[in-house]
Design a protein around this motif. Structure first.
Motif: not given
Length: 322
Positions: A14-43
């Motif tokens: 899970v995301c260490p910031r908000c504990r939502s699920r993670l998704a694989a993206v180019q360059g690493g992993f991103a948070c699946t929660a749209p409101s989380c800073p790690y949803h888009a960048s930085p991954v």
């Protein structure tokens, strides 16, 4: 080796910031929660083969310091000298057996916090075919699947059956926060085994912060039922540490200190002659084996918990011993 494959634990991450699920993206992993800073960048990047699941804005770990661990120190010495400077931790070996026997189910998950290297006396953990071992540290290694900060464990709640944390809590800024995270990721009735210094000199430079008495260590794990607790190493070992560092200070030489420790290695054997209550008050390191509970110890509970030799009736008892 029973280290779980990363692919088998992906759904637990899970995301260490908000504990939502993670998704694989180019360059690493991103948070699946749209409101989380790690949803888009930085991954969350991947360094080597290790996903780096750290919220760098809330961690002392810097993005540019993440790397692979390099073994050094006592581990690089020849075997006879290694046993002299760092003998096998028999207390850990005994307690790890209890920990493994207490894990439920046919394939329990055991999380090793700060597990970049195999700890002294805990090798049995990696030899059990029935146990799925999950390991992380702030560096990658052959026995970790991801890099993370223990203050924000990137695993789902109630996702592991046991936790092993050996010689780690002194190196974190918020030990209580780390223990709260351990409590969160454990299943109901999950087990934790911890070893932490009491009377030891600084041994990791700028990354060494805290020591615990036996009562302080117990209160740190106040939301756990005690299965066992005691000393890992007693006053003789503590004296050996002090002599080592005294010689270092007088000579301005770490090598001289290690030489003194090697010459006086026999002081460690004095631990076995010290009664447990006296040893508790002057231990080099302590352990705690506990089971997850929701009830929390009170301040009155921890005052009554003290088991050392400084209680008046205990002093009288020892004075009357033949």
């Amino acid at each position: 080796m029973t280290l779980a494959e990363l692919s088998t634990i992906r759904d637990l991450l899970v995301c260490p910031r908000c504990r939502s699920r993670l998704a694989a993206v180019q360059g690493g992993f991103a948070c699946t929660a749209p409101s989380c800073p790690y949803h888009a960048s930085p991954v969350f990047p991947v360094v080597g083969r290790w996903p780096v699941l750290i919220d760098f804005e809330h961690s002392v770990v810097r993005r540019d310091t993440v790397s692979c661990v390099r073994t050094r120190g006592a581990e690089s010495l020849p075997a006879p000298l290694r046993r002299l400077f760092k003998p096998r931790n028999r207390v850990a070996a005994r307690n790890v057996e209890l920990l493994l026997r207490g894990l439920p189910g046919p394939e329990p998950r055991l999380l090793v916090v700060g597990g970049a290297t195999v700890g002294n006396g805990v090798g049995l953990v990696y030899e059990q075919s029935r146990v799925q071992v999950i390991g992380f540290d702030i560096v990658g290694s052959a026995v970790t699947q991801f890099v993370a900060d223990a203050h924000q464990i990137p695993l789902a709640a109630a996702s592991v059956d046991g936790v092993l944390i050996q010689a780690v809590l002194e190196h974190v800024l918020g030990p209580a926060q780390v223990v709260a995270e351990i409590h969160r990721v454990l299943t109901p009735d999950g087990l934790v085994y911890a070893e932490t210094p009491f009377l030891q000199q600084v041994h990791a430079g700028a990354h060494d912060f805290t020591r615990f008495t036996a009562s302080g260590h117990r209160y740190l794990f106040r939301r756990f039922e005690e299965v066992g607790a005691g000393t890992v190493a007693g006053p003789g070992t503590q004296l050996l540490w002090s002599i080592d560092h005294l010689v270092r200070g007088l000579s301005r030489s770490a090598l001289a200190g290690r030489a003194a420790r090697g010459l006086l290695f026999w002081l460690r054997s004095l631990d076995r002659f010290v009664p447990p209550d006296f040893a508790q008050d002057d231990a080099s390191a302590l352990y705690f084996l506990g089971r997850k509970r929701e009830r929390e110890m009170s301040a009155e509970d921890i005052i009554g918990y003290y088991r050392g030799a400084q209680e008046p009736d205990r002093r009288r008892r020892h004075a009357s011993d033949p």
